[in-house]
Design a protein around this motif. Sequence first.
Motif, PDB file in Angstrom:
ATOM      1  N   ARG A   1      -8.359  10.071   3.652  1.00 18.14           N
ATOM      2  CA  ARG A   1      -7.739  11.301   4.133  1.00 18.14           C
ATOM      3  C   ARG A   1      -8.449  11.763   5.405  1.00 18.14           C
ATOM      4  N   ASP A   2      -7.688  12.458   6.270  1.00 21.09           N
ATOM      5  CA  ASP A   2      -8.299  12.998   7.478  1.00 21.09           C
ATOM      6  C   ASP A   2      -8.828  14.407   7.206  1.00 21.09           C
ATOM      7  N   GLU A   3      -9.271  15.089   8.257  1.00 24.89           N
ATOM      8  CA  GLU A   3      -9.881  16.413   8.078  1.00 24.89           C
ATOM      9  C   GLU A   3      -8.898  17.459   7.590  1.00 24.89           C
ATOM     10  N   HIS A   4      -7.581  17.196   7.757  1.00 23.26           N
ATOM     11  CA  HIS A   4      -6.557  18.121   7.278  1.00 23.26           C
ATOM     12  C   HIS A   4      -6.036  17.737   5.894  1.00 23.26           C
ATOM     13  N   ARG A   5      -6.705  16.793   5.243  1.00 21.78           N
ATOM     14  CA  ARG A   5      -6.349  16.330   3.898  1.00 21.78           C
ATOM     15  C   ARG A   5      -5.067  15.507   3.878  1.00 21.78           C
ATOM     16  N   ARG A   6      -4.612  15.052   5.027  1.00 19.56           N
ATOM     17  CA  ARG A   6      -3.454  14.170   5.058  1.00 19.56           C
ATOM     18  C   ARG A   6      -3.897  12.746   4.735  1.00 19.56           C
ATOM     19  N   VAL A   7      -3.137  12.058   3.910  1.00 18.27           N
ATOM     20  CA  VAL A   7      -3.440  10.663   3.585  1.00 18.27           C
ATOM     21  C   VAL A   7      -3.084   9.800   4.786  1.00 18.27           C
ATOM     22  N   ILE A   8      -4.058   9.039   5.297  1.00 16.77           N
ATOM     23  CA  ILE A   8      -3.802   8.205   6.473  1.00 16.77           C
ATOM     24  C   ILE A   8      -3.827   6.719   6.141  1.00 16.77           C
ATOM     25  N   TYR A   9      -4.322   6.358   4.947  1.00 17.61           N
ATOM     26  CA  TYR A   9      -4.311   4.938   4.564  1.00 17.61           C
ATOM     27  C   TYR A   9      -4.366   4.825   3.053  1.00 17.61           C
ATOM     28  N   VAL A  10      -3.582   3.895   2.522  1.00 11.04           N
ATOM     29  CA  VAL A  10      -3.584   3.584   1.092  1.00 11.04           C
ATOM     30  C   VAL A  10      -3.805   2.080   0.940  1.00 11.04           C
ATOM     31  N   GLY A  11      -4.715   1.706   0.064  1.00 10.07           N
ATOM     32  CA  GLY A  11      -4.983   0.296  -0.180  1.00 10.07           C
ATOM     33  C   GLY A  11      -5.271   0.046  -1.647  1.00 10.07           C
ATOM     34  N   LYS A  12      -5.230  -1.212  -2.039  1.00 11.60           N
ATOM     35  CA  LYS A  12      -5.530  -1.595  -3.426  1.00 11.60           C
ATOM     36  C   LYS A  12      -6.634  -2.647  -3.403  1.00 11.60           C
ATOM     37  N   ALA A  13      -7.297  -2.822  -4.520  1.00  8.94           N
ATOM     38  CA  ALA A  13      -8.394  -3.781  -4.566  1.00  8.94           C
ATOM     39  C   ALA A  13      -8.597  -4.271  -5.992  1.00  8.94           C
ATOM     40  N   LYS A  14      -9.006  -5.532  -6.092  1.00  8.65           N
ATOM     41  CA  LYS A  14      -9.391  -6.074  -7.389  1.00  8.65           C
ATOM     42  C   LYS A  14     -10.705  -5.454  -7.840  1.00  8.65           C
ATOM     43  N   SER A  15     -11.592  -5.198  -6.863  1.00 13.20           N
ATOM     44  CA  SER A  15     -12.844  -4.505  -7.126  1.00 13.20           C
ATOM     45  C   SER A  15     -12.989  -3.402  -6.080  1.00 13.20           C
ATOM     46  N   LEU A  16     -12.886  -2.159  -6.505  1.00 13.73           N
ATOM     47  CA  LEU A  16     -12.982  -1.041  -5.576  1.00 13.73           C
ATOM     48  C   LEU A  16     -14.344  -1.018  -4.874  1.00 13.73           C
TER      49      LEU A  16
ATOM     50  N   LEU B   1      -0.866  -2.749  -7.670  1.00 12.34           N
ATOM     51  CA  LEU B   1       0.206  -3.079  -6.727  1.00 12.34           C
ATOM     52  C   LEU B   1       1.330  -2.054  -6.813  1.00 12.34           C
ATOM     53  N   GLN B   2       1.719  -1.688  -8.040  1.00 10.76           N
ATOM     54  CA  GLN B   2       2.798  -0.717  -8.223  1.00 10.76           C
ATOM     55  C   GLN B   2       2.393   0.659  -7.696  1.00 10.76           C
ATOM     56  N   LEU B   3       1.152   1.085  -7.974  1.00  4.71           N
ATOM     57  CA  LEU B   3       0.701   2.399  -7.530  1.00  4.71           C
ATOM     58  C   LEU B   3       0.567   2.448  -6.005  1.00  4.71           C
ATOM     59  N   GLU B   4       0.088   1.351  -5.413  1.00 12.88           N
ATOM     60  CA  GLU B   4      -0.026   1.300  -3.954  1.00 12.88           C
ATOM     61  C   GLU B   4       1.349   1.470  -3.313  1.00 12.88           C
ATOM     62  N   TYR B   5       2.347   0.764  -3.834  1.00 10.25           N
ATOM     63  CA  TYR B   5       3.703   0.867  -3.282  1.00 10.25           C
ATOM     64  C   TYR B   5       4.224   2.300  -3.413  1.00 10.25           C
ATOM     65  N   SER B   6       4.005   2.928  -4.575  1.00  8.76           N
ATOM     66  CA  SER B   6       4.493   4.298  -4.796  1.00  8.76           C
ATOM     67  C   SER B   6       3.847   5.272  -3.821  1.00  8.76           C
ATOM     68  N   TRP B   7       2.536   5.134  -3.604  1.00 13.60           N
ATOM     69  CA  TRP B   7       1.845   6.071  -2.718  1.00 13.60           C
ATOM     70  C   TRP B   7       2.207   5.850  -1.250  1.00 13.60           C
ATOM     71  N   ILE B   8       2.427   4.608  -0.853  1.00 13.58           N
ATOM     72  CA  ILE B   8       2.851   4.362   0.527  1.00 13.58           C
ATOM     73  C   ILE B   8       4.213   5.000   0.775  1.00 13.58           C
ATOM     74  N   LYS B   9       5.113   4.899  -0.194  1.00 15.41           N
ATOM     75  CA  LYS B   9       6.432   5.526  -0.061  1.00 15.41           C
ATOM     76  C   LYS B   9       6.313   7.044  -0.038  1.00 15.41           C
TER      77      LYS B   9
ATOM     78  N   ALA C   1       5.929  -7.272   2.727  1.00 15.96           N
ATOM     79  CA  ALA C   1       7.361  -7.545   2.836  1.00 15.96           C
ATOM     80  C   ALA C   1       8.005  -7.628   1.456  1.00 15.96           C
ATOM     81  N   LEU C   2       7.308  -8.232   0.498  1.00 13.50           N
ATOM     82  CA  LEU C   2       7.833  -8.310  -0.868  1.00 13.50           C
ATOM     83  C   LEU C   2       7.963  -6.916  -1.477  1.00 13.50           C
ATOM     84  N   GLN C   3       6.985  -6.053  -1.212  1.00 14.46           N
ATOM     85  CA  GLN C   3       7.083  -4.674  -1.708  1.00 14.46           C
ATOM     86  C   GLN C   3       8.294  -3.973  -1.100  1.00 14.46           C
ATOM     87  N   GLN C   4       8.490  -4.177   0.199  1.00  8.49           N
ATOM     88  CA  GLN C   4       9.626  -3.550   0.871  1.00  8.49           C
ATOM     89  C   GLN C   4      10.951  -4.058   0.317  1.00  8.49           C
ATOM     90  N   LEU C   5      11.024  -5.354   0.037  1.00  5.24           N
ATOM     91  CA  LEU C   5      12.286  -5.964  -0.404  1.00  5.24           C
ATOM     92  C   LEU C   5      12.625  -5.605  -1.845  1.00  5.24           C
TER      93      LEU C   5
END
Length: 703
Positions: free
Chosen positions: A24-39, A79-87, A304-308
């Motif tokens: 998140r940036d200084e205004h609390r806006r989400v600027i990037y969402v990612g997923k990881a096998k190990s955070l 993967l599912q949560l990342e797609y939902s948050w990006i949308k 692309a698979l997430q988008q499709l």
Amino acid sequence: MADPSSYRPRPGEIPDSPGVYRFRDEHRRVIYVGKAKSLRQRLANYFQDLAGLHPRTRSMVTTAASVEWTVVSTEVEALQLEYSWIKEYDPRFNVKYRDDKSYPYLAVTMNEEFPRVQVMRGHKRKGVRYFGPYAHAWAIRDTVDLMLRVFPVRTCSAGVFKNAARTGRPCLLGYIGKCSAPCVERISPEDHRELAEEFCDFMAGRTGTYLRRLERRMAEAAEEMEYERAARLRDDIGALKKAMEKNAVVLADATDADLIAVAEDELEAAVQIFHVRGGRVRGQRGWVTDKVEEITTGALVEHALQQLYGEETGDAVPREVLVPALPDPVEPVQEWLTGRRGANVSLRVPQRGDKKALMETVQRNAQQALVLHKTKRASDLTTRSRALEEISDALGLDSAPLRIECYDISHLQGDDVVASMVVFEDGLARKSEYRRFQIKGFAGQDDVRSMHEVITRRFRRYLAEKERTGEWTDGEEPCAEPGAQADPGAASAGLAEPPASTLTEDDGRPKRFAYPPQLVVVDGGAPQVAAAQRALDELGIDDIAVCGLAKRLEEVWLPGDDDPVVLPRTSEGLYLLQRIRDEAHRFAITYQRTKRAKRFRSSPLDDVPGLGETRKQALIKHFGSLKRLRSATIEQICDVPGIGRKTAETIVAALAQAVPGGPAVNTATGEIMDDTEEPGQQTGSPGEPVSTGAPDERRGQER
């Protein structure tokens, strides 16, 4: 610019498990969402020496002010949560594919009593069978025209269907045999639905059954010497074969597969998809994306698979997906696709044979799409950059104004005074952030006071968001521009209050009034500019430039200057300012005309509680005009079907309180209508509002 070490989590805080993280940036806006096998391992990569990071990743971590994460059980859930948050959050640093066009589909509305075959674009609807996408709508219509000989399914709109049912006469297609005419009950709903199912089966690739059936019937008709029927069947077979020839067989064994290819360079990537059904290419589509992060081909394929398939289920996800590179790791993505389909999905890279050859064709299409896009964009970027630099130099700004807001006032002789706000970012219109205002601080015509009120309301909202008060109370209305989204924070008088969740400071969605412009442009000369500057000064805002563009000589006015800035007529900067000003004028006058037309169409019957549109039309139809209705007795009004005595008494009371208007006027022509007609009765051509005032619609008096 933030120092990543200032918000780096302490060692041991980050769990060593699958999850999804948000910067998140200084205004609390989400600027990037990612997923990881190990955070823990993934986030550690962002907090190394800045010199070792990719330039785009370095830009992201220095823009961010905090990072948070959510732990999940499996990589598929991540993967599912990342797609939902990006949308949901639309983060600026995530890969976002831009569809290069709105592709048309051949759709069969199986959710209706009488299914209809038609061309559809946009979001897919529940209960509708889709085939495609196609490159051109005419290709769909050509195919449907051939298919209707054999499968005469309904293609007409709901209005045409109801009109035919009312008159008892089918449309032309019903007479020439290309529609089974369910509107006049030539076919039962069950038989028509079965016909639509057969149409869908044929389009899905199960063609052999129908061709063999028609050939058998043709042979039987010939044996029985019914040569005319045999000839018709022969023509039907020819039509189906011609429709099939439009999609040549590219893969044997009636394969259902999607082939995805990626062409990329350091800055952008183009994705092309071929949809193969029944061994034939049934559709093609493509996207282009900016690579705003360091990303591999496999990761591009994953996005692309997430988008499709992110919102697809069942057969919309094919049995086989062929890609140029596999995501890493591939198992969660394959499991996710299997879950979307409800059956096993094979995700692999083709190695040999027809599939590899077809993948090479898709790859060539992707490469050509990227070259074409870069050729167009290079020209556009050069022109826009030059225009912004010219504006910056002419106005003495410290940097190019990447975000410009323009305001215009519109009214008709002081009535229905409204204002518009349009936004251009990087020289391009940002229609989702357009806004329109009703002037409520005073009545009458005063462009200077109106401009002061609008600028004050807009930037008071900006300050409120900046201070995170959580509530905005001014009277802005969300715009109705096609394709634009409503402002979740806009709460004007008479509008429903937005959900509290959209106003919380932890919400990462981009709020429309959160971003200040570098330049405010007003439509007008020195008085309007002075009013806008005075509004900013009263709010204590001193870091936003203001200018005005006067229509007569296209002069640029600055606050406090006695003389305007004159840009060369060939200046790209002047051309951009003109485009922004004209867009603000168009948006304002469209809103003003909408309000005016609504007022002209108003009727005293609108104020009668419980009186709906159907009964209002019945009253006008029964009496012929509002004037005759006004003179009717309660008993006469009760004679209208659906009107009881209590409702009739309410109608009489409402009409008695209403003041009769002047003579009805057709505002498009200035014609004074018959004295027996009043605004409650629609007169003139369809779509032409009826006015109760003077027919003064001349251009010079409408702003």
